[in-house]
Scaffold this motif. Structure first.
Motif, PDB file in Angstrom:
ATOM      1  N   ILE A  29     -10.167  15.197  18.065  1.00 27.58           N
ATOM      2  CA  ILE A  29      -9.098  14.217  18.264  1.00 27.58           C
ATOM      3  C   ILE A  29      -9.670  12.835  17.952  1.00 27.58           C
ATOM      4  O   ILE A  29     -10.374  12.239  18.780  1.00 27.58           O
ATOM      5  N   GLN A  30      -9.406  12.359  16.762  1.00 25.67           N
ATOM      6  CA  GLN A  30      -9.900  11.049  16.319  1.00 25.67           C
ATOM      7  C   GLN A  30     -11.413  10.926  16.479  1.00 25.67           C
ATOM      8  O   GLN A  30     -11.932   9.873  16.846  1.00 25.67           O
ATOM      9  N   GLY A  31     -12.120  12.050  16.231  1.00 31.33           N
ATOM     10  CA  GLY A  31     -13.573  12.048  16.312  1.00 31.33           C
ATOM     11  C   GLY A  31     -14.129  12.130  17.716  1.00 31.33           C
ATOM     12  O   GLY A  31     -15.348  12.058  17.906  1.00 31.33           O
ATOM     13  N   LYS A  32     -13.272  12.306  18.705  1.00 28.91           N
ATOM     14  CA  LYS A  32     -13.703  12.363  20.108  1.00 28.91           C
ATOM     15  C   LYS A  32     -13.479  13.775  20.645  1.00 28.91           C
ATOM     16  O   LYS A  32     -12.654  14.532  20.137  1.00 28.91           O
ATOM     17  N   ARG A  74     -12.083  16.560  23.246  1.00 29.46           N
ATOM     18  CA  ARG A  74     -10.796  16.674  23.921  1.00 29.46           C
ATOM     19  C   ARG A  74     -10.879  16.186  25.362  1.00 29.46           C
ATOM     20  O   ARG A  74      -9.967  15.527  25.865  1.00 29.46           O
ATOM     21  N   ILE A  75     -11.981  16.498  26.042  1.00 32.63           N
ATOM     22  CA  ILE A  75     -12.110  16.090  27.450  1.00 32.63           C
ATOM     23  C   ILE A  75     -12.239  14.583  27.579  1.00 32.63           C
ATOM     24  O   ILE A  75     -11.678  13.974  28.498  1.00 32.63           O
ATOM     25  N   SER A  76     -12.964  13.932  26.660  1.00 26.84           N
ATOM     26  CA  SER A  76     -13.113  12.470  26.753  1.00 26.84           C
ATOM     27  C   SER A  76     -11.785  11.773  26.499  1.00 26.84           C
ATOM     28  O   SER A  76     -11.464  10.756  27.136  1.00 26.84           O
ATOM     29  N   VAL A  77     -10.992  12.316  25.564  1.00 28.79           N
ATOM     30  CA  VAL A  77      -9.654  11.763  25.313  1.00 28.79           C
ATOM     31  C   VAL A  77      -8.788  11.913  26.559  1.00 28.79           C
ATOM     32  O   VAL A  77      -8.095  10.973  26.975  1.00 28.79           O
ATOM     33  N   ASP A 111       6.072  20.034  32.697  1.00 31.37           N
ATOM     34  CA  ASP A 111       5.957  19.504  31.344  1.00 31.37           C
ATOM     35  C   ASP A 111       4.596  19.895  30.803  1.00 31.37           C
ATOM     36  O   ASP A 111       3.584  19.797  31.511  1.00 31.37           O
ATOM     37  N   THR A 112       4.538  20.319  29.542  1.00 37.38           N
ATOM     38  CA  THR A 112       3.286  20.798  28.964  1.00 37.38           C
ATOM     39  C   THR A 112       2.894  19.935  27.769  1.00 37.38           C
ATOM     40  O   THR A 112       3.739  19.535  26.966  1.00 37.38           O
ATOM     41  N   LEU A 113       1.598  19.656  27.653  1.00 34.62           N
ATOM     42  CA  LEU A 113       1.052  18.886  26.548  1.00 34.62           C
ATOM     43  C   LEU A 113      -0.101  19.668  25.941  1.00 34.62           C
ATOM     44  O   LEU A 113      -1.065  20.015  26.649  1.00 34.62           O
ATOM     45  N   GLY A 114      -0.001  19.971  24.661  1.00 34.24           N
ATOM     46  CA  GLY A 114      -0.998  20.796  23.993  1.00 34.24           C
ATOM     47  C   GLY A 114      -1.942  19.982  23.131  1.00 34.24           C
ATOM     48  O   GLY A 114      -1.501  19.225  22.261  1.00 34.24           O
ATOM     49  N   LEU A 115      -3.254  20.129  23.364  1.00 29.16           N
ATOM     50  CA  LEU A 115      -4.268  19.431  22.576  1.00 29.16           C
ATOM     51  C   LEU A 115      -4.711  20.261  21.377  1.00 29.16           C
ATOM     52  O   LEU A 115      -5.381  19.735  20.482  1.00 29.16           O
ATOM     53  N   ALA A 116      -4.412  21.545  21.374  1.00 26.61           N
ATOM     54  CA  ALA A 116      -4.680  22.412  20.220  1.00 26.61           C
ATOM     55  C   ALA A 116      -3.345  22.750  19.576  1.00 26.61           C
ATOM     56  O   ALA A 116      -2.289  22.607  20.202  1.00 26.61           O
ATOM     57  N   THR A 166      -3.088  12.343  19.216  1.00 28.93           N
ATOM     58  CA  THR A 166      -3.937  11.163  19.401  1.00 28.93           C
ATOM     59  C   THR A 166      -4.051  10.824  20.885  1.00 28.93           C
ATOM     60  O   THR A 166      -3.237  11.254  21.708  1.00 28.93           O
ATOM     61  N   GLN A 167      -5.057  10.013  21.219  1.00 31.87           N
ATOM     62  CA  GLN A 167      -5.230   9.585  22.607  1.00 31.87           C
ATOM     63  C   GLN A 167      -4.058   8.719  23.044  1.00 31.87           C
ATOM     64  O   GLN A 167      -3.575   8.837  24.176  1.00 31.87           O
ATOM     65  N   GLU A 168      -3.596   7.827  22.166  1.00 32.57           N
ATOM     66  CA  GLU A 168      -2.469   6.960  22.505  1.00 32.57           C
ATOM     67  C   GLU A 168      -1.220   7.779  22.816  1.00 32.57           C
ATOM     68  O   GLU A 168      -0.497   7.479  23.763  1.00 32.57           O
ATOM     69  N   GLN A 169      -0.989   8.820  22.036  1.00 35.44           N
ATOM     70  CA  GLN A 169       0.167   9.676  22.269  1.00 35.44           C
ATOM     71  C   GLN A 169       0.079  10.365  23.626  1.00 35.44           C
ATOM     72  O   GLN A 169       1.073  10.453  24.361  1.00 35.44           O
ATOM     73  N   LEU A 170      -1.109  10.840  23.981  1.00 31.77           N
ATOM     74  CA  LEU A 170      -1.290  11.500  25.274  1.00 31.77           C
ATOM     75  C   LEU A 170      -1.041  10.525  26.420  1.00 31.77           C
ATOM     76  O   LEU A 170      -0.322  10.837  27.374  1.00 31.77           O
ATOM     77  N   THR A 171      -1.622   9.333  26.316  1.00 27.92           N
ATOM     78  CA  THR A 171      -1.441   8.328  27.375  1.00 27.92           C
ATOM     79  C   THR A 171       0.025   7.956  27.538  1.00 27.92           C
ATOM     80  O   THR A 171       0.556   7.935  28.658  1.00 27.92           O
ATOM     81  N   ASP A 172       0.688   7.655  26.433  1.00 26.27           N
ATOM     82  CA  ASP A 172       2.094   7.226  26.494  1.00 26.27           C
ATOM     83  C   ASP A 172       2.981   8.322  27.068  1.00 26.27           C
ATOM     84  O   ASP A 172       3.897   8.041  27.850  1.00 26.27           O
TER      85      ASP A 172
END
Length: 440
Positions: free
Chosen positions: A65-68, A70-73, A193-198, A223-229
């Motif tokens: 995820i943008q070079g990071k 998944r856990i750090s994001v 609500d579910t959010l998938g990183l894969a 992206t990290q921004e998408q997850l946060t928002d």
């Protein structure tokens, strides 16, 4: 006759409901046909409660995820979410796969625990707990969902579970879809609500199934921004549903047997490309204000729309509101306004009304959609629908001009004559000035 769009956040339901309470008392509004009262706008008794379930299994070490990793994001997003938590929100965190590093599946599939209890949040302690997480074990999603339901407890208002994971459950049974259906059947007002990183199909289908079973949403995170928002949006939504708990209703396909709605906030479900009809009695001098939001809780085809119509009992359209989308939002909304002054002969008094009673119009509210599912997406249950109904005193129209010069040919003739007179006078003055100039 006007139309308007309801804001795409669900705060519109809260604001409308606050206005509805006063309007109901002043206007002597009718009761709901299937409920003892339209208590949708009752004062909140419970704080909003959110439990975030975070996957800390070994695969969260992947750096895609943008070079990071998944856990750090996920950790950075959680820090931002915790910093922005509303003061009234009771927030907790549960992990899965965070503590057992071994290969014993039986033991690894019991690995879910409450990292931070649901309650008033000490932000420093919550962020410190998140910072200690290291990807370790298995992925017991079904067991974690049951634990989250216990964390949140029961109550009259909606509780929300936000699941962040990068893979499907590796520990079935219990199957997480079955667990979600089990929780939904208990009637404990729980939304997942579910959010998938894969982004593989098996994970996507499982997360869609969990969300669909409880009326939640699924988001494919890139992206990290998408997850946060998205997590912030879901936390905000829990505040809205805590402040106003919609009254459940069931629309029909025809106006004649549709449920009668008083001012309030109502919830229903509508299938793809379906019509749902509801009735609202509108007295003379009142203005109907209605809005609808349809939650896109599963993957839908691009290019779609939602239509809200107000019609007479005979099907004559009075006014409409529409909105269109392209699958980039998870809620689509529209609204309308209509008053009895626009009835054009469709006002009908009740046969038993006294001569002094105000005439009443039966307005049929029709909610339609042009939604279609993407390949492999289940059609049942229908999409979650929220309908807000309000009745207010109709604003008076400017009648002065309309009764005289403001109508049709009279106005046109008057303007023509005025222009002709002005032209003649202006021409005469111009000629007189030229004559004077030549003489001098």
């Amino acid at each position: 006759m006007t139309t308007g769009r309801r804001p795409k956040t669900r705060l519109g339901g809260l604001l409308a409901a606050l206005a509805i309470t006063g309007a109901s008392l002043l206007l002597g509004l009718p009761a709901h046909a299937d409920e003892p009262s339209a208590g949708a706008a009752a004062a909140p008794k419970e704080a909003p409660r959110v439990d975030l379930v975070l996957d800390v299994s070994g695969s969260m070490n992947e750096r895609d995820i943008q070079g990071k990793s998944r856990i750090s994001v996920a950790q950075q997003s959680l820090n931002d979410v915790i910093d922005a938590l509303p003061a009234e929100t009771e927030f907790g965190i549960r992990t899965l796969g965070a503590t057992y590093p071994g290969n014993d599946k039986n033991q690894g599939c019991q690995d879910t625990k409450q990292l931070f209890p649901v309650g008033k949040t000490n932000k420093v302690e919550a962020k410190t707990a998140v910072a200690t997480l290291r990807p370790t074990g298995w992925t017991p999603i079904g067991l974690a969902l049951r634990g989250a339901a216990q964390d949140l407890g029961k109550g009259e208002t909606t509780r929300r579970v936000v699941l962040i994971t990068d893979g499907e459950d590796t520990c079935t049974p219990p199957d997480p879809c079955d667990v979600a259906r089990e929780l939904a059947s208990q009637g404990i007002h729980l939304v997942v609500d579910t959010l998938g990183l894969a982004h593989d199909d098996k994970t996507r289908q499982q997360l869609l199934c969990i969300a669909n079973a409880t009326g939640g949403t699924y988001t494919d995170v890139r992206t990290q921004e998408q997850l946060t928002d998205k997590v912030k949006q879901l936390v905000d939504r829990s505040n809205d549903t805590y402040a106003v708990t919609p009254v459940k209703t069931v629309g029909t396909d025809k106006c004649e047997n549709a449920p009668v709605l008083a001012p309030g906030v109502y919830s229903d479900r509508e299938k793809f490309s379906e019509h749902r009809v509801y009735k609202v009695p509108v007295k003379s001098g009142q203005e109907l204000r209605a809005s609808v939001s349809v939650g896109l809780d599963r993957a839908v085809a691009r290019d779609y729309g939602v239509l809200l119509q107000a019609t007479s009992a005979t099907g004559q359209e009075l006014v409409r509101g529409t909105d269109a989308g392209s699958s980039r939002t998870d809620v689509i909304s529209t609204g309308l306004r209509w008053s009895t002054g626009d009835s054009k002969g469709y006002v009908t008094a009740s046969p038993t009304s006294s001569p002094s009673a105000k005439p009443e119009t039966t307005v049929c509210l029709v909610v339609s959609n042009s939604l279609a599912p993407q390949a492999g997406v289940q059609a049942d249950p229908g999409m979650p629908l929220e309908l807000t109904v309000d009745l207010a005193t109709a604003s008076s129209a400017p009648e002065g001009a309309a009764m005289g010069l403001g109508r049709g040919w009279i106005l046109l003739l008057t303007l023509t004559l005025a222009g002709l007179v002005f032209g003649l006078v202006f021409g005469w003055i111009a000629r007189w000035r030229i004559s004077v100039w030549r003489e001098n």
